[in-house]
Structure formats: C-alpha cells, structure tokens
Design a protein around this motif. Structure first.
Motif, PDB file in Angstrom:
ATOM      1  N   LEU A   1     123.447  31.985  25.401  1.00 32.62           N
ATOM      2  CA  LEU A   1     124.133  32.578  24.438  1.00 32.62           C
ATOM      3  C   LEU A   1     123.068  32.608  23.080  1.00 32.62           C
ATOM      4  O   LEU A   1     122.442  31.568  22.952  1.00 32.62           O
ATOM      5  N   GLU A   2     122.748  33.854  22.421  1.00 36.10           N
ATOM      6  CA  GLU A   2     121.897  34.010  21.513  1.00 36.10           C
ATOM      7  C   GLU A   2     122.545  34.118  20.310  1.00 36.10           C
ATOM      8  O   GLU A   2     123.515  35.076  20.296  1.00 36.10           O
ATOM      9  N   LYS A   3     122.441  33.201  19.559  1.00 38.87           N
ATOM     10  CA  LYS A   3     123.146  33.284  18.038  1.00 38.87           C
ATOM     11  C   LYS A   3     122.083  33.315  16.737  1.00 38.87           C
ATOM     12  O   LYS A   3     120.939  32.585  16.829  1.00 38.87           O
ATOM     13  N   ASN A   4     122.192  34.301  15.931  1.00 38.81           N
ATOM     14  CA  ASN A   4     121.599  34.417  14.958  1.00 38.81           C
ATOM     15  C   ASN A   4     122.220  33.518  13.701  1.00 38.81           C
ATOM     16  O   ASN A   4     123.348  33.342  13.675  1.00 38.81           O
ATOM     17  N   ALA A   5     121.298  33.171  12.718  1.00 35.74           N
ATOM     18  CA  ALA A   5     122.039  32.303  11.792  1.00 35.74           C
ATOM     19  C   ALA A   5     123.099  33.185  10.944  1.00 35.74           C
ATOM     20  O   ALA A   5     122.670  34.465  10.893  1.00 35.74           O
ATOM     21  N   GLN A   6     124.050  32.664  10.764  1.00 35.04           N
ATOM     22  CA  GLN A   6     125.144  33.527  10.077  1.00 35.04           C
ATOM     23  C   GLN A   6     125.697  33.075   8.704  1.00 35.04           C
ATOM     24  O   GLN A   6     126.700  32.583   8.878  1.00 35.04           O
ATOM     25  N   PRO A   7     124.865  33.103   7.657  1.00 30.61           N
ATOM     26  CA  PRO A   7     125.237  32.630   6.219  1.00 30.61           C
ATOM     27  C   PRO A   7     126.435  33.080   5.690  1.00 30.61           C
ATOM     28  O   PRO A   7     126.668  32.857   4.496  1.00 30.61           O
ATOM     29  N   PHE A   8     127.378  33.846   6.250  1.00 30.06           N
ATOM     30  CA  PHE A   8     128.502  34.603   5.846  1.00 30.06           C
ATOM     31  C   PHE A   8     129.901  34.219   6.582  1.00 30.06           C
ATOM     32  O   PHE A   8     129.697  34.361   7.648  1.00 30.06           O
ATOM     33  N   LEU A   9     130.798  34.294   5.661  1.00 27.30           N
ATOM     34  CA  LEU A   9     132.184  33.996   6.305  1.00 27.30           C
ATOM     35  C   LEU A   9     132.894  35.110   6.047  1.00 27.30           C
ATOM     36  O   LEU A   9     133.070  35.967   5.116  1.00 27.30           O
TER      37      LEU A   9
END
Ligand SMILES: Cc1cc2nc3c(=O)[nH]c(=O)nc-3n(C[C@H](O)[C@H](O)[C@H](O)COP(=O)(O)OP(=O)(O)OC[C@H]3O[C@@H](n4cnc5c(N)ncnc54)[C@H](O)[C@@H]3O)c2cc1C
Length: 365
Positions: free
Chosen positions: A170-178
């Motif tokens: 699983l590759e996950k980017n930083a996701q600083p939004f909701l």
C-alpha cells in the motif's frame, strides 16, 4: 464447506465490481459477485463522474443504462471563475454525470445479473488463498464456503482487506486535508451544474453536486491543521458556517468525514480500471500476464491524475509562506488566462503533463 469454480469472483459489489461483472458476463465469462451489504445505504462515496469518466462509462456500455436508471447530466461546472460549459470545452464534448451512489450500485448490479452474472448479497469475504488455484473464503448466515476462481478481483473499496490478503504493498501519500460531506434534500437550485470552489486563504474547498430529485451533496475540504473536525451530525452547524466562508454561493445552500484523494476522479479512475482490465482479459488468454499489463497501464494514468491533483493542492490549498508566494505569482496570471490551469480533472489523464504545463500553472513562465 463446498467448492465451486468461476472464471471471476469479485470481492465487493460497488461500481468497480459490478461494471466488470457486467462487461465480462456479457462476453460469456462465469462471474460471481460477493457483496456484504444486503441493502445499500447512503454513504459519502461520490456522485460526480467527470467527462473523461463518462467516456469510460460509454466504452463499457453502461452510460445509457445509468442515464435511464439513476443519472442526470451536468453540462456545467464552476471552479470559481464563472460557469464553464463542458460540452464545448472538453476533448470528450461530454457533460459530467451525477447520481445517488446507492441507486447507481443497485442499477449496475441488476444489469450484471441481467447478463448472467451471479450476485450474492449479505456475503462477507473473510480471506483469500492465492496461487495457481486461487480460492475465496466467504461467510453468510453462519455458513462458510470456499469458492475457486481463475481470477479474484479485489474491488472492496478504500479500506480494502483483500489487498492485504493478496500481499499488495500500500503506497500512501501524506494527505493533510479532510473532506466532510452532507446530503441536502428538498433543495431547489440549479440541477445542471457542479460547483467546486477553492478558498486559498483558508486552504478550503467547497463542493455542491446535484443528485436529482432535489437532492444535493455538499462537501467541505479543509486542512488538518484547523482546530475542528467535522464528524457526526452535531457538527452540521459548523459545517454550514465553515462552508459559507469558502465562497458566498455556499451560504445559499442551506457526516461522514473522510478523504477523497483524487478530487472527484475516483469513479472515473474506477471505470478506466474496469475498461482496461476487461480489454486485457479479453485479448490475452494468460490472465496472469493480462493482470500485469493492466497494472502497468493503471500506474501510468494514475500517476498523471495524481500529479495534477498535487499541483492543484500546492496552488489552491497549501497553507505555508512558500505556498503564499507561489499563489502571489500564479493567481493573477490564472485569472487573466484560465487555460493555465491543467484540465486533467475534467479532460482526463491523457492531457499533456510536462514541465511547461507545470511552469504555466505555477506562473513561472
Ligand atoms: C468522501 C469521498 C468522496 C468521493 N467523491 C467522489 C466523487 O464525487 N466522484 C468520484 O468519481 N469519486 C469519488 N470518490 C471515490 C469513489 O468513492 C470510488 O472511486 C469508488 O467508490 C470506487 O468504487 P469501488 O467499486 O472500487 O469501491 P466501493 O464503492 O467502495 O465498493 C466496495 C464494495 O465492497 C463491499 N465490500 C467491502 N469489503 C467486503 C468484503 N470483505 N466482502 C464482501 N463485500 C465487501 C462494500 O460493501 C462495497 O459495496 C469519493 C470517495 C470518498 C471517500
């Protein structure tokens, strides 16, 4: 324990699984769809398909079916720069499409069944066994069954267990939004336009999408750095007051909380995935090889969609001194010439995506 054999077993019965089941069963494959929900409830999983996803629906032969059963056309969009006619300004010359997500799921599952796919509801897949003879282990009403398939399709959504069982990384980017979304009913407003407006000073985005029958989905995307979380119905008042700050239009429209990392392109990507996988499976009798060829293509078009959405975030949403400088340079030029904004979200991953596109968007040329 019993055993039976299918060409394809799908884990899940959402857009991806049902569209693939219909496409492959129509061409003679023996397909089984396993869906844990007996009845689909409203959930915040998107209702808007952009024009490039509408092309994919057309290629898959489900566009008319969606139009007949649940979908309405949205020829207009507004990104905060005024109404844009998608029929005249996209390479596809197609409108966006919108529907209630559960109604779409029911319509596609019924269509898959109508061409011979077997659909079982209330069945939860508990694990899979990979290898030369893959097997799905599924449970329903206290009964467990082992089901053999030539190909198991993991279409169990964003919290997929199957990708872990299958050993995928699983590759996950930083996701600083909701994103928070609410369903508004009995609203009388424009039915043919999707509104997506950024407020760069606040790092927020407001979205309103009609779903037909006087229903609208309203979203607020906000940075994780704020001191509130929009989760639960008691936060509805805050949802409306924060949405009204994005742009005046949202004050006129009077939760679940999670994130859509692809700015409303998720279903278009899903439909593209289904079409590419269908074509590979139909043209290559070695399904292992077909799966790898699908994955290579997926990585290439996903990379383009992803890069364009990261650029959008850097220009319109990011909150930092560097981002403020970036905007100071880029926004006046964009306001003068809207063609500086890359159009991948509406026009698709095949749009050019090189340094010159980036420089024009970022106001560096
Ligand atoms: C907040 C939010 C907003 C979004 N907005 C948009 C939008 O406006 N436009 C857009 O294009 N995309 C949007 N998306 C993305 C979109 O939801 C997905 O791209 C799309 O739903 C993917 O379809 P799917 O069939 O792969 O998965 P899903 O729709 O998630 O379907 C998975 C199915 O699998 C079933 N399932 C799960 N586990 C099991 C199991 N173990 N056994 C049996 N069944 C199982 C589930 O019940 C479900 O029905 C949004 C996503 C989010 C989170």
């Amino acid at each position: 324990m019993t055993a039976s054999r299918y060409d394809i077993v799908t884990i899940g019965g959402g857009l991806g699984a049902s569209a693939l089941a219909r496409a492959m069963a129509e061409r003679g494959a023996k397909v089984l769809v396993l869906e844990q929900e007996r009845r689909f409830r409203d959930r915040v999983r998107g209702e808007y398909v952009c024009p490039w996803g509408v092309t994919e629906a057309k290629e898959l032969g489900i566009l008319d079916l969606l139009r007949r059963n649940c979908a309405g056309e949205l020829p207009w969009t507004d990104l905060g720069f005024g109404p844009r006619n998608l029929l005249e300004t996209t390479p596809q010359q197609l409108p966006g499409l919108s529907f209630s997500h559960p109604e779409m799921q029911e319509a596609l599952l019924a269509a898959a069944e109508a061409v011979g796919a077997e659909v079982r509801r209330g069945v939860t897949v508990e694990r899979i066994e990979t290898g030369q003879q893959p097997v799905v282990v599924a449970a329903a009403d206290g009964h467990t069954e082992r089901i053999a398939a030539r190909l198991i399709v993991a279409a169990d959504g964003r919290g997929s267990q199957a990708r872990k069982w299958g050993g995928f990384t699983l590759e996950k980017n930083a996701q600083p939004f909701l994103f928070a979304g609410v369903l508004l009913t009995d609203v009388s407003a424009r039915q043919d336009m999707g509104v997506f407006i950024f407020n760069s000073d606040l790092g927020t985005i407001g979205v309103v999408i009609p779903q037909g029958k006087a229903r609208y989905r309203a979203y607020l995307g906000y940075p994780t750095t704020v001191d509130y979380r929009l989760q639960g119905s008691e936060k509805l008042g805050l949802f409306f007051s924060e949405s009204a700050k994005v742009a005046p239009v949202f004050a006129e429209f009077h939760a679940a909380s999670t994130s859509d990392p692809s700015f409303g392109q998720g279903m278009s990507l899903t439909l593209r995935d289904v079409r590419v996988l269908r074509d590979e499976l139909l043209h290559n009798s070695d399904w292992d090889q077909a799966g790898h060829r699908y994955a290579e293509q997926h990585d290439a078009y996903f990379h383009n969609c992803h890069t364009a959405t990261v650029w959008f975030r850097q220009i319109f949403q990011e909150q930092s001194p560097e981002a403020a400088l970036r905007r100071q340079r880029a926004l006046p030029l964009i306001t003068e010439d809207l063609t500086r904004v890359p159009d991948h979200i509406f026009s698709g991953p095949e749009m050019p995506l090189d340094d010159s596109v980036r420089s024009r968007f970022f106001g560096e040329s």
